[in-house]
Design an enzyme around this catalytic site. Structure first.
Site, short mmCIF file in Angstrom:
data_model
loop_
_atom_site.label_atom_id
_atom_site.label_comp_id
_atom_site.label_asym_id
_atom_site.label_seq_id
_atom_site.Cartn_x
_atom_site.Cartn_y
_atom_site.Cartn_z
N HIS A 1 47.05 30.16 45.62
CA HIS A 1 46.86 30.54 44.22
C HIS A 1 48.10 30.08 43.45
O HIS A 1 49.19 29.98 44.02
CB HIS A 1 46.76 32.05 44.05
CG HIS A 1 45.61 32.70 44.76
ND1 HIS A 1 45.67 33.04 46.09
CD2 HIS A 1 44.40 33.11 44.32
CE1 HIS A 1 44.54 33.62 46.44
NE2 HIS A 1 43.75 33.68 45.39
N ASP B 1 37.68 45.06 52.97
CA ASP B 1 38.02 43.68 53.33
C ASP B 1 39.33 43.68 54.13
O ASP B 1 40.41 43.68 53.56
CB ASP B 1 38.18 42.87 52.03
CG ASP B 1 38.10 41.38 52.25
OD1 ASP B 1 37.83 40.96 53.37
OD2 ASP B 1 38.30 40.64 51.27
N ASP C 1 50.97 32.41 43.85
CA ASP C 1 51.53 32.47 45.21
C ASP C 1 52.77 31.59 45.31
O ASP C 1 53.74 31.94 45.98
CB ASP C 1 50.53 31.95 46.25
CG ASP C 1 49.28 32.77 46.37
OD1 ASP C 1 49.31 33.95 46.01
OD2 ASP C 1 48.27 32.22 46.85
#
Length: 438
Positions: free
Chosen positions: A100, A306, A103
């Site tokens: 990303h 998740d 990131d």
């Protein structure tokens, strides 16, 4: 100075190796169906779980002590993080990575700071790619973490948030193009709702449709040759997300005339959260013509969230890879490890342990899936099961040569009385097991 000085480059040592830092099954250049393993699998390590996640959860702060997560100049820390990341990719022997925007670069306190920081870090990533040969599988923009995106990005009730998200996607797409990325991913982390009491579903869907059309237009404007990929997920962090699963995404794409422009990036853990198997989601995407790429991980069947654990089921990954091989294999996509070590896995070497084991799982699954394709007993059974649709009567039905009334007349005239036949599920499950566990 290397961050992993005690780790040498991970190499293939074969099935008899006991080393957790050696491949037992992943032999990168071994030919499978006439193509090297590395080209079939196109494996990638992700930036966010590997180098950004601090080991925090909703009940506790981060447990990891990574130098780039400490105090200091944010840009200098990001540069150090990139150096560590490419040391890791190189020693692991993985061919691709993914990120990303936030990131790899500090977000800053304004769009101008964001743009400048990101531009400097793209210079760094480009240099590392040239030096190591590591390639970008896909880039994306984080339009879900900042509080401004609490009510969504493209689906936000504030058009200025929509514009801010569009600016990030514009920047991340341009960066992906410059870094020769193979795909660009759109994950709508907060494109959904918490309650219908304050949500206009039609309005938000129109906003999403407009946003995706802008993304497609920009792809063609800059000449990006990779795939655009939406990543389905049913919920988390929102109560209900609009890209629920592959079938839902296809319906959305059809509504806005984008089904030929955008494909899906399927995550195993997202499939199970949607009440589907990973196998189901891949087969569905293939059947709809929108299969693009994979986020390889797994969830815990006892948890309803998740967990992003590393894939460890050869059976699950064999069935997934079988479907992919049957569809012609990856074009631009690959297996991206959207997986993270556990919060108690504190040592730097744990990052290698997770990836090495998962890469071996995929390699073994590839070999098993290739054997299934070469002696395709499942397809043989399906051909036999649906053989009637290849006969003149079946073909005429699909060709639209009957109305409901004329078909009913045909059934009466022929005094049709078809009987059920066995689906042979147990037989076929045994066939699959023999390929996997021989």
């Amino acid at each position: 100075m290397p961050y992993f000085p005690a780790v040498d480059k991970v190499r293939y040592e074969g099935p008899d190796s006991d080393s957790p830092l050696a491949f037992r099954h992943y032999d990168a250049d071994k030919l499978i169906l006439g193509k090297p393993m590395r080209e079939h699998l196109r494996m990638a390590a992700c930036y966010w779980h590997t180098f950004v996640w601090p080991g925090a959860d909703m009940f506790g702060v981060g447990t990891f002590k990574r130098p780039w997560q400490g105090s200091g100049d944010p840009l200098e820390l990001a540069i150090g993080k990139a150096e560590t990341a490419f040391e890791f990719f190189s020693k692991l022997g993985i061919d691709y990575y993914s990120f990303h925007d936030t990131d790899v670069a500090p977000e800053g306190s304004s769009l101008k700071e964001y743009r400048n920081n990101f531009a400097q870090m793209i210079d760094q990533l480009e240099r590392h790619q040239e030096q190591t040969g590591i390639k970008l599988l896909w880039g994306t923009a984080n339009c879900f973490s900042n509080p401004r995106f609490a009510a969504g990005a493209a689906s936000n009730p504030d058009p200025e948030v929509f514009a801010y998200a569009a600016t990030q996607v514009f920047s991340a797409m341009n960066a992906t193009q410059r870094l020769k990325g193979a795909n660009y991913v759109l994950w709508g982390g907060r494109e959904g709702y918490e309650t219908l009491l304050n949500t206009d579903l039609r309005q938000e869907r129109e906003q999403l449709g407009r946003f995706m059309r802008m993304v497609v237009e920009h792809k063609h404007k800059i000449g990006f040759k990779g795939d655009l990929l939406i990543e389905p997920k049913p919920q988390e962090p929102t109560k209900h997300q609009y890209d629920y699963d592959s079938a839902t995404v296809f319906g959305f794409l059809q509504q806005y005339g984008l089904e030929k422009e955008i494909k899906v990036n399927i995550e195993a853990n997202h499939a199970t959260l949607a009440g589907h198997s990973f196998h189901h989601e891949i087969a569905t995407a293939v059947s709809l013509g929108i299969f693009g790429s994979i986020d390889a991980n797994r969830g815990d069947p006892q948890n309803g969230w998740d967990t992003d654990q590393f894939p460890n089921s050869v059976e699950e990954m064999t069935l997934a890879t079988y479907e992919i091989l049957k569809a012609g294999g990856f074009t631009n996509g690959g297996y991206n490890f959207d997986s993270k070590v556990r919060r108690q896995s504190l040592d730097e070497v744990d990052l290698f342990h997770g990836h090495v084991a998962a890469m071996d799982v995929l390699a073994l699954a590839l070999e098993r899936a290739a054997a299934m394709v070469q002696n395709d007993k499942l397809q043989q059974f399906k051909d036999q099961r649906y053989a009637g649709w290849q006969q003149p009567f079946g073909k005429s039905l699909l060709a639209g040569e009957f109305s409901l009334e004329s078909l009913a007349k045909h059934a009466f005239d022929k005094d049709l009385n078809p009987q059920a036949v066995s689906g042979r599920q147990e037989l076929l499950e045994g066939v699959v097991n023999r390929f996997i566990y021989f």
